[in-house]
Scaffold this motif. Structure first.
Motif, PDB file in Angstrom:
ATOM      1  N   ASN A 215       0.873  -1.162   0.000  1.00 27.01           N
ATOM      2  CA  ASN A 215       0.000   0.000   0.000  1.00 27.01           C
ATOM      3  C   ASN A 215       0.912   1.213   0.000  1.00 27.01           C
ATOM      4  O   ASN A 215       2.109   1.092   0.301  1.00 27.01           O
ATOM      5  CB  ASN A 215      -0.934   0.013   1.216  1.00 27.01           C
TER       6      ASN A 215
ATOM      7  N   GLN B 119      -5.745  -6.526   4.303  1.00 27.51           N
ATOM      8  CA  GLN B 119      -6.091  -5.370   3.479  1.00 27.51           C
ATOM      9  C   GLN B 119      -6.695  -4.267   4.349  1.00 27.51           C
ATOM     10  O   GLN B 119      -6.317  -3.090   4.239  1.00 27.51           O
ATOM     11  CB  GLN B 119      -7.084  -5.780   2.390  1.00 27.51           C
TER      12      GLN B 119
ATOM     13  N   GLU C   2      -5.339  -0.400   5.149  1.00 26.66           N
ATOM     14  CA  GLU C   2      -6.166   0.785   4.908  1.00 26.66           C
ATOM     15  C   GLU C   2      -6.311   1.609   6.180  1.00 26.66           C
ATOM     16  O   GLU C   2      -6.262   2.854   6.140  1.00 26.66           O
ATOM     17  CB  GLU C   2      -7.532   0.345   4.384  1.00 26.66           C
ATOM     18  N   GLN C   3      -6.459   0.952   7.324  1.00 24.76           N
ATOM     19  CA  GLN C   3      -6.546   1.676   8.593  1.00 24.76           C
ATOM     20  C   GLN C   3      -5.258   2.422   8.891  1.00 24.76           C
ATOM     21  O   GLN C   3      -5.273   3.561   9.373  1.00 24.76           O
ATOM     22  CB  GLN C   3      -6.846   0.690   9.727  1.00 24.76           C
TER      23      GLN C   3
ATOM     24  N   SER D 214      -7.555  -1.228  -3.664  1.00 24.51           N
ATOM     25  CA  SER D 214      -8.756  -0.540  -3.179  1.00 24.51           C
ATOM     26  C   SER D 214      -8.637   0.983  -3.242  1.00 24.51           C
ATOM     27  O   SER D 214      -9.627   1.685  -3.027  1.00 24.51           O
ATOM     28  CB  SER D 214      -9.058  -0.972  -1.739  1.00 24.51           C
ATOM     29  N   ASN D 215      -7.456   1.510  -3.546  1.00 21.59           N
ATOM     30  CA  ASN D 215      -7.283   2.961  -3.591  1.00 21.59           C
ATOM     31  C   ASN D 215      -8.064   3.594  -4.745  1.00 21.59           C
ATOM     32  O   ASN D 215      -8.545   4.716  -4.632  1.00 21.59           O
ATOM     33  CB  ASN D 215      -5.805   3.327  -3.727  1.00 21.59           C
TER      34      ASN D 215
END
Length: 486
Positions: free
Chosen positions: A334, A417, A421-422, A451-452
């Motif tokens: 990420n 995932q 993201e968190q 997911s971005n």
């Protein structure tokens, strides 16, 4: 009514994703269409089939219906025509370093660019043409006797194709820009099968789109780059223990804010050791046999737990970056972008490492959470005089963060995932408190978590890219492959 609705859905899906029998027929048709220089492999224990589907992380590996290794642009043309006609899902793989599932893997037809491996230096033009299936490690080794380099990947195993189409931070970025900035032409097989050479003069819109626009516009078989002189370089990996992390953070922030030598660069990472204590891995680079006094002194005086710093070839330095993962390791990247790494940001990233390390280990004892900071010279984004698909923002320097979470248990993919993201959301809050409104900054495609979304990658360039895509690929053939879709 419900049963007819289900049948309608099944028929709609089958028109896009052929059934297994249809996929086997597509593979057979490809085999008949390509020349003897190329080859198709089936899932029957073939070493080529396994290698063609292999990726750096196991979570990016899919069992394709077949793999094909084209050797010529004409064969790529034949393949893409069949794929477009049959609406067959496919993927194009260069090095297989992508961690987003489906970005360079598929259950359909896997196109492995392995046979596009030429490295040709033209002294007169000062350029080097490189096949899309090459690995940057091998490129450096082949060019070193000639005293030149086309700067690309900084760690072992990174493929030329995906890396270049995604932007390309490299060890010489401070001096020459991103790898997309040094591409002078592309050999492209368009979605309709046409084979073209794309330059700024011949096709300015498509040239713009290929500079960071990923795999939306066809299949690139060869890149031609500007070549730059290079001799011995200095650097390598130096590691520090938990007691030195605060001292390192201060040194890193000072380097990021005050770096005055564009030949110097860093990639620095946090992780936890076997005892759960934080450690720092710091890769230093200098474009020359020895850095001048003062450039890296703050890092060299910190007590280290290991070091392989020295004068060496570029390929040796790249090989010093640890990248080998145990078999079966899964993982994602990420990313975030910051205007700068301050002491507060570096400390917050260290805190993320120590927080998430124990958390991910509760879900999978093999899991690791790592964070890698990269900083560049103030003018590194100014080397390109023409617009590029990525980055859409060049008015001020920004720098990337790479998160790298790895684990073994496929049942926790979604959980990991969510944790990544968190972590990004929390660091965004920290950055805003630090006076950095980073939501406006581009996310680096080669590190981005799926997911971005393409909006965060391409920003204000997205409407232009969509328009070019509509002209080049009106049938959306490239939409049958994964990636950052525009």
């Amino acid at each position: 009514m419900a049963s007819w609705k289900k049948i309608g859905i099944a028929l709609a899906l089958s028109s896009v994703f052929p059934a297994t029998q249809a996929l086997s027929e597509v593979c057979t048709e490809i085999q008949r269409a390509i020349s003897h220089a190329s080859a198709v492999y089936s899932p029957s224990g073939s070493g080529n089939y396994t290698a063609d589907n292999a990726h750096w992380v196991a979570s990016s590996i899919e069992e394709s219906a077949c793999t094909v290794e084209p050797a010529t642009a004409a064969d790529v043309s034949a393949i893409i025509k069949i794929i477009g006609k049959t609406k067959t899902p496919f993927a194009v793989k260069s090095g297989g370093h992508a961690t987003n599932p489906g970005y360079s893997s598929t259950t359909g037809v896997q196109i492995a660019m392995t046979r596009f491996n030429a490295v040709k230096y033209d002294k007169k033009s000062g350029t080097v043409a490189i096949g899309a299936g090459q690995i940057w490690d091998d490129v450096y080794a082949k060019l070193e006797p000639l005293g030149v380099v086309a700067p690309g990947g900084r760690v072992p195993g990174v493929g030329v194709g995906g890396f270049t189409l995604g932007g390309g931070y490299n060890w010489l970025s401070n001096q020459v820009g991103l790898t997309v900035d040094i591409v002078v032409s592309y050999e492209l097989v368009k979605p309709n099968g046409d084979i073209v050479t794309v330059t700024q003069t011949s096709s300015p819109d498509l040239f713009f789109a290929l500079k960071g626009g990923y795999n939306n516009f066809g299949i690139v078989t060869q890149f031609t780059y500007k070549a730059f002189p290079i001799d011995k370089v200095w650097g390598g990996l130096i590691a520090y223990g938990a007691a030195q992390t605060a001292e390192f953070n201060t040194a890193f922030a000072n380097f990021a804010a005050n770096a005055a030598d564009p030949k110097a660069a860093l990639v620095s990472g946090y992780a936890l050791d076997a005892t759960g204590a934080p450690i720092v891995g710091n890769i230093m680079f200098y474009d020359g046999p020895t850095p001048p006094p003062g450039v890296f002194d703050a890092f060299l005086k910190i007590k280290n737990i290991s070091s392989d710093i020295g004068t060496r070839t570029l390929s040796s330095l790249v090989a010093s970056a640890p990248q080998t993962l145990p078999a079966g390791t899964r993982g994602y990247f990420n990313t975030m972008s910051f205007f700068e790494y301050t002491d507060a940001i570096a400390t917050a990233i260290l805190n993320e490492t120590t927080f998430w390390g124990p958390v991910v280990a509760k879900y999978d004892p093999s899991a690791l959470a790592g964070y890698h900071m990269e900083t560049f010279y103030k003018s590194f984004l100014t080397h390109n005089t023409t617009a590029t698909a990525w980055p859409f923002y060049r008015s001020k320097k920004f720098v990337p963060l790479q998160m790298q979470f790895t684990w073994n248990n496929p049942k926790v993919d979604k959980i990991m995932q969510g944790f990544m993201e968190q972590s990004a959301a929390h660091l965004t809050v920290v950055a805003n408190r630090d006076g950095q409104p980073i939501q406006q900054l581009p996310l680096y495609p080669n590190y981005g978590l799926f997911s971005n979304g393409a909006e965060r990658v391409y920003g204000s360039n997205l409407p232009r890219l969509k328009a070019i895509k509509g002209q080049v690929d009106p049938q959306n053939v490239m939409g049958l492959a994964g990636g950052w879709k525009v």
